[in-house]
Design an enzyme around this catalytic site. Sequence first.
Site, PDB file in Angstrom:
ATOM      1  NE  ARG A 103      -2.653  -0.048   3.528  1.00 30.15           N
ATOM      2  CZ  ARG A 103      -3.509   0.325   4.455  1.00 30.15           C
ATOM      3  NH1 ARG A 103      -4.807   0.220   4.234  1.00 30.15           N
ATOM      4  NH2 ARG A 103      -3.094   0.803   5.604  1.00 30.15           N
ATOM      5  CB  THR A 107      -2.389   7.020  -2.683  1.00 30.94           C
ATOM      6  OG1 THR A 107      -1.705   5.773  -2.872  1.00 30.94           O
ATOM      7  CG2 THR A 107      -1.599   8.142  -3.327  1.00 30.94           C
ATOM      8  CG  ASP A 199       2.390  -3.075   8.786  1.00 32.49           C
ATOM      9  OD1 ASP A 199       2.392  -2.095   8.029  1.00 32.49           O
ATOM     10  OD2 ASP A 199       2.708  -4.233   8.414  1.00 32.49           O
ATOM     11  CG  ASP A 202       6.087  -3.333   9.573  1.00 33.50           C
ATOM     12  OD1 ASP A 202       6.800  -3.767   8.646  1.00 33.50           O
ATOM     13  OD2 ASP A 202       5.703  -2.159   9.647  1.00 33.50           O
TER      14      ASP A 202
HETATM   15  C1  PRP Z   1      -1.083  -4.999   4.237  1.00 33.11           C
HETATM   16  C2  PRP Z   1      -1.867  -6.286   4.289  1.00 33.11           C
HETATM   17  C3  PRP Z   1      -2.658  -6.219   3.017  1.00 33.11           C
HETATM   18  C4  PRP Z   1      -2.930  -4.744   2.887  1.00 33.11           C
HETATM   19  C5  PRP Z   1      -4.352  -4.502   3.328  1.00 33.11           C
HETATM   20  O1  PRP Z   1       0.012  -5.098   3.417  1.00 33.11           O
HETATM   21  O2  PRP Z   1      -1.056  -7.429   4.396  1.00 33.11           O
HETATM   22  O3  PRP Z   1      -1.972  -6.713   1.882  1.00 33.11           O
HETATM   23  O4  PRP Z   1      -2.033  -4.069   3.751  1.00 33.11           O
HETATM   24  O5  PRP Z   1      -4.698  -3.183   3.108  1.00 33.11           O
HETATM   25  P1  PRP Z   1      -5.796  -2.759   2.045  1.00 33.11           P
HETATM   26  O6  PRP Z   1      -6.960  -3.684   2.209  1.00 33.11           O
HETATM   27  O7  PRP Z   1      -6.111  -1.344   2.437  1.00 33.11           O
HETATM   28  O8  PRP Z   1      -5.178  -2.831   0.682  1.00 33.11           O
HETATM   29  P2  PRP Z   1       1.071  -3.914   3.224  1.00 33.11           P
HETATM   30  O9  PRP Z   1       0.655  -3.052   2.090  1.00 33.11           O
HETATM   31  O10 PRP Z   1       1.302  -3.248   4.535  1.00 33.11           O
HETATM   32  O11 PRP Z   1       2.359  -4.688   2.719  1.00 33.11           O
HETATM   33  P3  PRP Z   1       3.277  -5.750   3.484  1.00 33.11           P
HETATM   34  O12 PRP Z   1       2.473  -7.022   3.621  1.00 33.11           O
HETATM   35  O13 PRP Z   1       4.437  -5.896   2.573  1.00 33.11           O
HETATM   36  O14 PRP Z   1       3.665  -5.165   4.822  1.00 33.11           O
HETATM   37  N1  URA Z   2      -2.505  -3.420   6.671  1.00 35.57           N
HETATM   38  C1  URA Z   2      -2.166  -3.906   7.876  1.00 35.57           C
HETATM   39  O1  URA Z   2      -1.173  -4.639   8.017  1.00 35.57           O
HETATM   40  N2  URA Z   2      -2.948  -3.577   8.927  1.00 35.57           N
HETATM   41  C2  URA Z   2      -4.022  -2.801   8.807  1.00 35.57           C
HETATM   42  O2  URA Z   2      -4.692  -2.542   9.812  1.00 35.57           O
HETATM   43  C3  URA Z   2      -4.360  -2.295   7.544  1.00 35.57           C
HETATM   44  C4  URA Z   2      -3.579  -2.639   6.478  1.00 35.57           C
END
Ligand code: PRP
Ligand code: URA
Length: 208
Positions: A103, A107, A199, A202
């Site tokens: 994400r 944005t 997150d 993380d």
């Molecule tokens: C997180 C999560 C989803 C997304 C959800 O990933 O694992 O993929 O956010 O958010 P959304 O429904 O608003 O799209 P992130 O983008 O943080 O990436 P990561 O798994 O690499 O930390």
């Molecule tokens: N991605 C995450 O990992 N946690 C949230 O709460 C939303 C998006």
Amino acid sequence: MSKLVVMDHPLIAHKITMLRDENTCVKDFRELLNEIALLMGYEATKDLSLSDMSVKTPICETVGKVITKQVALVPILRAGLGMVDALMSLIPAAKVGHVGLYRDPETHKPVEYYCKLPTDIEQRQVLVLDPMLATGGSASAAIDFIKKRGAKKIKLMCIIAAPEGVAVIQKNHPDVDIYVAALDEKLNENCYIVPGLGDAGDRLFGTL
Ligand code: PRP
Ligand code: URA
């Protein structure tokens, strides 16, 4: 409209609470995520089709059931990786594809950086794996890629979902059933799920 299945089981409810706890360490977080995905896998695979197979026990010949539909697991990178081992242990013959999305911090829109799927994905029951369904942007985009490659039967498995994310999937992909361990209250101003767990990527990989 697609079906939303919210898990209703004391083991899952207990483990979700431990997962949410900010004091849960990386090792425990990883183990809890794996255990919840395993318990959810039982429900999400309930309608896999079966065919007959003869089998010889030490006593006699009989007819048993075997799964006929091949399965593809598609974790959304990174955090979806935390659900793969559980599903692989239930369906060892499954193939695994990967969709890389993150994400954009400003944005909150998904940005694609990787997509590698099994070549026969159109014949498989696809289970898309991501612990978090927040705005729904990432899961919706991942399902778009998977459909473009020809997949016809897709389910989405998430640990925690916000109502906003569920609505986006149901609008954009009315053919995709959604399985969640918990349906939370809302998103905050940064599009994080409330109460959520923070997150997921993380916490899973210790990059806080
Ligand atoms: C997180 C999560 C989803 C997304 C959800 O990933 O694992 O993929 O956010 O958010 P959304 O429904 O608003 O799209 P992130 O983008 O943080 O990436 P990561 O798994 O690499 O930390
Ligand atoms: N991605 C995450 O990992 N946690 C949230 O709460 C939303 C998006």
